[in-house]
Write a protein that holds these residues in place. Structure first.
Motif, short mmCIF file in Angstrom:
data_model
loop_
_atom_site.label_atom_id
_atom_site.label_comp_id
_atom_site.label_asym_id
_atom_site.label_seq_id
_atom_site.Cartn_x
_atom_site.Cartn_y
_atom_site.Cartn_z
N MET A 152 0.85 -1.19 0.00
CA MET A 152 0.00 0.00 0.00
C MET A 152 0.89 1.25 0.00
SD MET A 152 -3.31 0.52 2.30
CE MET A 152 -2.73 1.31 3.74
N SER A 153 0.68 2.10 -1.00
CA SER A 153 1.42 3.35 -1.06
C SER A 153 0.43 4.50 -1.10
CB SER A 153 2.29 3.42 -2.32
OG SER A 153 3.18 2.35 -2.39
N GLY A 154 0.99 5.68 -0.98
CA GLY A 154 0.17 6.89 -1.03
C GLY A 154 0.99 8.00 -0.42
N PRO A 155 0.73 9.24 -0.81
CA PRO A 155 1.57 10.32 -0.32
C PRO A 155 1.55 10.47 1.20
CG PRO A 155 -0.29 11.16 -1.59
CD PRO A 155 -0.34 9.67 -1.71
N SER A 156 2.63 11.02 1.72
CA SER A 156 2.72 11.27 3.15
C SER A 156 1.57 12.17 3.58
CB SER A 156 4.06 11.97 3.43
OG SER A 156 4.13 12.34 4.77
N GLY A 157 0.86 11.78 4.61
CA GLY A 157 -0.24 12.59 5.12
C GLY A 157 -1.60 12.11 4.61
N VAL A 158 -1.61 11.12 3.71
CA VAL A 158 -2.89 10.68 3.15
C VAL A 158 -3.69 9.84 4.16
CG1 VAL A 158 -2.14 8.52 2.05
CG2 VAL A 158 -4.00 9.83 1.03
N GLY A 159 -2.98 9.35 5.18
CA GLY A 159 -3.70 8.59 6.21
C GLY A 159 -3.44 7.10 6.16
N LYS A 160 -2.30 6.70 5.57
CA LYS A 160 -1.99 5.26 5.43
C LYS A 160 -2.01 4.56 6.79
CE LYS A 160 1.99 5.47 3.25
NZ LYS A 160 2.17 6.83 2.77
N THR A 161 -1.38 5.20 7.78
CA THR A 161 -1.26 4.55 9.09
C THR A 161 -2.64 4.30 9.71
OG1 THR A 161 0.78 5.78 9.33
CG2 THR A 161 -0.03 4.67 11.30
N THR A 162 -3.50 5.32 9.65
CA THR A 162 -4.85 5.18 10.22
C THR A 162 -5.65 4.14 9.47
OG1 THR A 162 -4.72 7.54 10.65
CG2 THR A 162 -6.87 6.51 10.94
N HIS A 164 -4.92 -1.22 -7.84
CA HIS A 164 -6.12 -0.63 -7.27
C HIS A 164 -5.81 0.77 -6.74
CE1 HIS A 164 -7.81 -4.69 -7.25
NE2 HIS A 164 -6.63 -5.07 -6.80
N GLN A 165 -6.80 1.67 -6.88
CA GLN A 165 -6.66 3.00 -6.28
C GLN A 165 -7.89 3.25 -5.42
OE1 GLN A 165 -5.46 6.32 -8.73
NE2 GLN A 165 -4.70 4.95 -10.32
N VAL A 166 -7.63 3.78 -4.23
CA VAL A 166 -8.74 4.06 -3.31
C VAL A 166 -8.57 5.49 -2.81
CG1 VAL A 166 -9.71 3.45 -1.04
CG2 VAL A 166 -8.93 1.64 -2.59
N ILE A 167 -9.67 6.25 -2.84
CA ILE A 167 -9.60 7.64 -2.37
C ILE A 167 -9.95 7.68 -0.88
CG2 ILE A 167 -10.52 9.98 -2.63
CD1 ILE A 167 -11.10 9.33 -5.53
N ASN A 168 -9.07 8.29 -0.11
CA ASN A 168 -9.33 8.36 1.34
C ASN A 168 -9.98 9.70 1.69
OD1 ASN A 168 -9.42 7.71 4.03
ND2 ASN A 168 -7.30 8.36 4.44
N ASP A 169 -11.19 9.92 1.16
CA ASP A 169 -11.92 11.14 1.53
C ASP A 169 -12.88 10.83 2.68
OD1 ASP A 169 -13.47 9.52 -0.02
OD2 ASP A 169 -14.31 11.11 -1.26
N ASP A 170 -13.15 9.55 2.88
CA ASP A 170 -14.04 9.12 3.95
C ASP A 170 -13.41 7.84 4.51
OD1 ASP A 170 -15.96 7.50 5.24
OD2 ASP A 170 -17.61 8.48 4.19
N LEU A 171 -12.92 7.93 5.73
CA LEU A 171 -12.13 6.83 6.31
C LEU A 171 -12.89 5.50 6.32
CD1 LEU A 171 -9.54 5.89 7.74
CD2 LEU A 171 -10.55 6.68 9.90
N ASP A 172 -14.14 5.52 6.79
CA ASP A 172 -14.93 4.28 6.86
C ASP A 172 -15.05 3.63 5.49
OD1 ASP A 172 -15.38 4.48 9.55
OD2 ASP A 172 -17.25 5.60 9.32
N ARG A 173 -15.36 4.47 4.50
CA ARG A 173 -15.55 3.92 3.15
C ARG A 173 -14.24 3.37 2.60
NH1 ARG A 173 -14.70 7.13 -0.20
NH2 ARG A 173 -13.43 5.71 -1.37
N ALA A 174 -13.14 4.11 2.82
CA ALA A 174 -11.84 3.67 2.28
C ALA A 174 -11.46 2.32 2.89
CB ALA A 174 -10.77 4.72 2.57
N VAL A 175 -11.66 2.17 4.20
CA VAL A 175 -11.31 0.91 4.87
C VAL A 175 -12.16 -0.23 4.31
CG1 VAL A 175 -11.35 -0.31 7.10
CG2 VAL A 175 -10.49 2.05 6.97
N ARG A 176 -13.48 0.05 4.17
CA ARG A 176 -14.39 -0.97 3.64
C ARG A 176 -13.97 -1.39 2.23
NH1 ARG A 176 -18.76 1.83 5.39
NH2 ARG A 176 -19.15 2.63 3.32
N GLU A 177 -13.63 -0.37 1.42
CA GLU A 177 -13.29 -0.66 0.03
C GLU A 177 -12.02 -1.52 -0.06
OE1 GLU A 177 -13.69 2.94 -2.31
OE2 GLU A 177 -12.39 2.06 -3.86
#
Ligand code: 5GP
Length: 196
Positions: free
Chosen positions: A12-22, A169-182
């Motif tokens: 899993m990658s994504g820019p710093s601050g996107v919320g990868k850890t959460t 795969h690409q997932v947008i983390n604009d909504d944490l619950d949805r991103a985790v579910r996806e």
């Protein structure tokens, strides 16, 4: 051990601050797969609250490069040209896969390229912010970086986002619950398919 019993590798990658850890923390807690986060090594100093061996293996520069020379890293990289090294330890990955776990790596794009070279079946996911403005807002809100580091991370973010199409795969983390579910759904689906 049979192939079926081996775990899978998730990058899993994504820019710093996107919320990868959460996202990763929530995924481990909520997704009904035997997921395990690989703990990377870094020469970056710990942020307040970060725990050695949990968030990262915090190593001195000497120790990091000693291990690198011994061939202990699956991949390692000086991320952001900041002088700080980050790397995935082979031991973290091999032990998890052998025991049938799904090992999740939260690493930068260079690390991801290198891992997929070695594990072509790895499941790759790119986590995107809804926009660069939103990413900047998050990075500033985190309050852990100085201005120079924020600017470097934003520059790196646009470089990384230009490579997002390389990921399966690409997932947008604009909504944490949805991103985790996806992400969980993607992984569950990959678990059912036989070509991974
Ligand atoms: P941070 O300093 O914010 O914890 O992490 C900075 C970046 O380093 C993260 O966005 C992540 O992509 C990357 N990173 C963390 N661990 C590794 C690793 O083991 N290998 C590589 N190549 N990058 C990593």
């Amino acid at each position: 051990m049979s192939e079926a019993a081996r775990g899978k590798l998730v990058v899993m990658s994504g820019p710093s601050g996107v919320g990868k850890t959460t996202v990763l923390r929530r995924l481990l807690a909520e997704c009904p797969l035997p997921l395990r986060a690989s703990v990377s090594a870094t020469t970056r100093p710990p942020r307040p609250g970060e725990v050695d061996g949990v968030d990262y293996h915090f190593l001195s520069e000497e120790e990091f490069h000693r291990r690198r020379q011994r061939g202990e890293f699956l991949e390692c990289y000086e991320v952001y040209g900041s002088g700080w090294w980050y790397g995935t330890l082979k031991g973290e990955v091999a032990s998890g896969l052998e025991s049938g776990q799904w090992v999740v790596l939260g690493i930068d794009v260079h690390g991801a390229f290198s891992v997929v070279d070695q594990y072509p079946d790895a499941i790759t996911i790119f986590l995107r912010p809804s926009s660069l403005e939103e990413l900047e807002r998050r990075l500033r809100g985190r309050g852990t970086e100085d201005e120079e580091s924020i600017q470097r991370r934003l520059q790196q973010a646009s470089n990384e986002m230009a490579l997002a199409d390389w990921y399966r795969h690409q997932v947008i983390n604009d909504d944490l619950d949805r991103a985790v579910r996806e992400i969980c759904q993607i992984l569950m689906h990959m678990g059912e398919s036989r070509d991974v």
